[in-house]
Design a protein around this motif. Structure first.
Motif, PDB file in Angstrom:
ATOM      1  N   LEU A 236      87.916 -16.577  13.304  1.00 26.62           N
ATOM      2  CA  LEU A 236      87.314 -17.749  13.932  1.00 26.62           C
ATOM      3  C   LEU A 236      87.918 -19.024  13.352  1.00 26.62           C
ATOM      4  O   LEU A 236      88.093 -19.145  12.131  1.00 26.62           O
ATOM      5  N   SER A 237      88.223 -19.977  14.226  1.00 32.67           N
ATOM      6  CA  SER A 237      88.883 -21.193  13.762  1.00 32.67           C
ATOM      7  C   SER A 237      88.643 -22.334  14.731  1.00 32.67           C
ATOM      8  O   SER A 237      88.209 -22.136  15.874  1.00 32.67           O
ATOM      9  N   VAL A 238      88.925 -23.539  14.249  1.00 34.15           N
ATOM     10  CA  VAL A 238      89.003 -24.743  15.067  1.00 34.15           C
ATOM     11  C   VAL A 238      90.483 -25.092  15.204  1.00 34.15           C
ATOM     12  O   VAL A 238      91.218 -25.109  14.220  1.00 34.15           O
ATOM     13  N   LEU A 239      90.916 -25.359  16.428  1.00 36.93           N
ATOM     14  CA  LEU A 239      92.329 -25.586  16.724  1.00 36.93           C
ATOM     15  C   LEU A 239      92.609 -27.079  16.821  1.00 36.93           C
ATOM     16  O   LEU A 239      91.864 -27.823  17.466  1.00 36.93           O
ATOM     17  N   SER A 240      93.692 -27.509  16.179  1.00 39.16           N
ATOM     18  CA  SER A 240      94.125 -28.904  16.225  1.00 39.16           C
ATOM     19  C   SER A 240      95.591 -28.959  16.633  1.00 39.16           C
ATOM     20  O   SER A 240      96.368 -28.057  16.322  1.00 39.16           O
ATOM     21  N   GLN A 241      95.953 -30.013  17.327  1.00 34.64           N
ATOM     22  CA  GLN A 241      97.343 -30.257  17.720  1.00 34.64           C
ATOM     23  C   GLN A 241      97.847 -31.494  16.993  1.00 34.64           C
ATOM     24  O   GLN A 241      97.160 -32.520  16.954  1.00 34.64           O
ATOM     25  N   GLY A 260      90.262 -20.245  20.400  1.00 32.55           N
ATOM     26  CA  GLY A 260      90.799 -19.487  21.516  1.00 32.55           C
ATOM     27  C   GLY A 260      91.352 -20.333  22.642  1.00 32.55           C
ATOM     28  O   GLY A 260      91.770 -19.787  23.681  1.00 32.55           O
ATOM     29  N   THR A 261      91.367 -21.654  22.487  1.00 32.39           N
ATOM     30  CA  THR A 261      91.866 -22.541  23.539  1.00 32.39           C
ATOM     31  C   THR A 261      93.382 -22.415  23.665  1.00 32.39           C
ATOM     32  O   THR A 261      94.095 -22.253  22.675  1.00 32.39           O
ATOM     33  N   ASP A 262      93.874 -22.497  24.896  1.00 35.15           N
ATOM     34  CA  ASP A 262      95.318 -22.458  25.134  1.00 35.15           C
ATOM     35  C   ASP A 262      95.946 -23.771  24.657  1.00 35.15           C
ATOM     36  O   ASP A 262      95.546 -24.845  25.105  1.00 35.15           O
ATOM     37  N   PRO A 263      96.933 -23.726  23.743  1.00 40.22           N
ATOM     38  CA  PRO A 263      97.556 -24.974  23.270  1.00 40.22           C
ATOM     39  C   PRO A 263      98.143 -25.815  24.395  1.00 40.22           C
ATOM     40  O   PRO A 263      98.160 -27.056  24.303  1.00 40.22           O
ATOM     41  N   ALA A 264      98.655 -25.162  25.450  1.00 38.93           N
ATOM     42  CA  ALA A 264      99.233 -25.928  26.559  1.00 38.93           C
ATOM     43  C   ALA A 264      98.175 -26.784  27.243  1.00 38.93           C
ATOM     44  O   ALA A 264      98.458 -27.909  27.679  1.00 38.93           O
ATOM     45  N   ASP A 265      96.942 -26.267  27.347  1.00 38.05           N
ATOM     46  CA  ASP A 265      95.865 -27.056  27.960  1.00 38.05           C
ATOM     47  C   ASP A 265      95.540 -28.274  27.114  1.00 38.05           C
ATOM     48  O   ASP A 265      95.284 -29.369  27.637  1.00 38.05           O
ATOM     49  N   ILE A 266      95.517 -28.089  25.781  1.00 39.59           N
ATOM     50  CA  ILE A 266      95.249 -29.229  24.898  1.00 39.59           C
ATOM     51  C   ILE A 266      96.345 -30.279  25.046  1.00 39.59           C
ATOM     52  O   ILE A 266      96.073 -31.480  25.164  1.00 39.59           O
ATOM     53  N   PHE A 267      97.587 -29.829  25.042  1.00 41.19           N
ATOM     54  CA  PHE A 267      98.716 -30.748  25.098  1.00 41.19           C
ATOM     55  C   PHE A 267      98.739 -31.527  26.416  1.00 41.19           C
ATOM     56  O   PHE A 267      98.949 -32.752  26.425  1.00 41.19           O
ATOM     57  N   GLN A 268      98.524 -30.850  27.522  1.00 40.04           N
ATOM     58  CA  GLN A 268      98.616 -31.505  28.822  1.00 40.04           C
ATOM     59  C   GLN A 268      97.479 -32.478  29.071  1.00 40.04           C
ATOM     60  O   GLN A 268      97.576 -33.312  29.976  1.00 40.04           O
TER      61      GLN A 268
END
Length: 438
Positions: A236-241, A260-268
């Motif tokens: 389990l984690s929190v995702l940062s870009q 579990g978020t897709d990095p591409a969704d965060i970036f776009q």
């Protein structure tokens, strides 16, 4: 006969007057009971207040007597926590102690205190003195740097566990509110040019100003939607870009996303995408590369979509039999140079997690605090790097041994979100590396 009629006529009036007198007497009795109850309540409240005040005075007197007796009879057994902070830390700490305990120099520490003073200053009360800003910052930095339990820090600084928690929260919010505009802001034209020169001279990749990467911070199991926080590695984690410049400075940080978020969704959906798509990476519209107009580019992992301003590696596509098709020599050379340049972001994130180990170990703070803590640590990283504070290699070794490896995201299929004609820009870099190689 007339008397009986008169009596009959007055009887309703007599009944009415009797009823009103009885009602008035009942109201007076009720008001008297309420008045007595209110007086008794006030007396009980005043007695409770005086008893509480007397108990507090007795506890303070008893605590003072015990501490005086302990210091007189057994000076070797314990040292008052205030003495440790005021005498040991503030007067006897050497530069190496400041760097090892607070991850920054003494000069940077007091500069940080001055910057945060408007938000962290508290007023004294009738029952206790407010903690100085320097001590509040020291408590919070000790927690961010070591990720040890609140109870340990509480005994070390002589404050309550709740005070430690409050110091961490207050300082993280103050850093984000007061220092973001100075230390975590979009780069100017000169900074873009300087970063491009650093990427070329240090990493061998031209016409590039930043590398985009992801950071997973381990967390405790949340109460809701725990499955959303499971990353590709299973924890389990929190995702940062983050976007990292050639100097290893963070230019842009997007935190608070489930693992579990897709990095591409965060970036776009980030401001960095909007800025780069609008040409913000090259204020000068006449920027050229290999004789053709091309704005500065970003470097990204395989999980991001290919754009004319975002370069990622060539994928190894499968043929009809399911085996991987071989890349051309210029494409393999491009992938090697890109992988080398992406180490700029990898090293910056490793230094970040090594300096502030609350990001490398499982963070037991609430989900409402973790994103702010990630932002605050990125800003503190920029503060230390900007002030030239030393970085100890042993911190990096400790993190490499203790932490779980960062998850690897699956490559994004080339047909999903790649920009049309973006491969033409990538081919320019292939041509450049082939010329350099020849």
């Amino acid at each position: 006969m007339e008397e009986e009629e008169e009596e009959e006529r007055l009887r309703p009036f007599v009944f009415l007057m009797t009823y009103m007198l009885l009602k008035r007497r009942r109201d007076l009795n009720h008001a008297d009971i309420q008045r007595r109850n209110e007086i008794q309540r006030r007396i009980r409240h005043r007695q409770y207040f005086f008893q509480r005040q007397r108990r507090m005075l007795m506890m303070m007197m008893a605590g003072g007597i015990r501490s005086n007796v302990r210091i007189r009879t057994r000076p070797w057994s314990t040292t008052a926590s205030t003495d440790w902070w005021e005498r040991v830390v503030m007067t006897e700490f050497q530069p190496s102690d400041w760097l090892d305990r607070f991850r920054m120099s003494r000069e940077t520490f007091f500069h940080l205190c001055d910057e945060l003073r408007p938000r962290l200053t508290r007023q004294d009360t009738s029952f206790r003195l407010a903690l100085p800003v320097e001590k509040r910052v020291a408590v919070a930095l000790w927690r961010l740097a070591s990720n040890i339990e609140y109870r340990t820090i509480s005994g070390l600084f002589g404050v309550g566990k709740s005070t430690v928690c409050r110091c961490v929260r207050d300082m993280c919010h103050a850093i984000v509110a007061l220092l973001t505009a100075t230390y975590l802001r979009p780069p100017g034209e000169q900074e873009l040019d300087d970063s491009a020169q650093l990427f070329l001279s240090k990493w061998g990749f031209p016409h590039c100003v930043a590398a985009v990467a992801t950071l997973h911070t381990a967390i405790i199991t949340p109460s809701n939607n725990a499955s959303d926080y499971a990353n590709p590695a299973g924890w389990l984690s929190v995702l940062s870009q983050v976007a990292v410049s050639g100097r290893g400075i963070f230019w842009d940080v997007c935190a608070s996303f489930p693992g579990g978020t897709d990095p591409a969704d965060i970036f776009q959906n980030s401001s960095l995408w909007a800025t780069a798509a609008d040409g913000g990476l090259s204020p000068d519209s006449q920027t050229t590369f290999m004789g053709k107009p091309l704005r500065y580019v970003l470097l990204g992992e395989a999980c991001y979509p290919l754009q004319s301003w975002l370069m990622k590696a060539y994928p190894e596509e499968k043929d009809r039999r399911g085996s991987h098709a071989a890349l051309t020599e210029p494409q393999r050379l491009f992938n090697r140079r890109l992988s080398r340049a992406l180490r700029a972001s990898e090293e910056a994130l490793l230094r970040l997690r090594a300096r502030w180990q609350c990001l490398s170990k499982r963070n037991d703070c609430g989900l409402d605090v973790v994103p702010t803590m990630v932002l605050a640590c990125c800003i503190l990283h920029n503060v230390c790097e900007s002030h030239g504070d030393a970085f100890e290699a042993k911190w990096q070794a400790e993190v490499a041994e203790a932490e779980s490896p960062q998850p690897r995201h699956r490559p994004l299929p080339s047909t999903c979100s790649d920009q049309r004609h973006a491969d033409e820009a990538r081919n320019l870099f292939c041509d450049y590396f082939e010329e350099q190689n020849n």
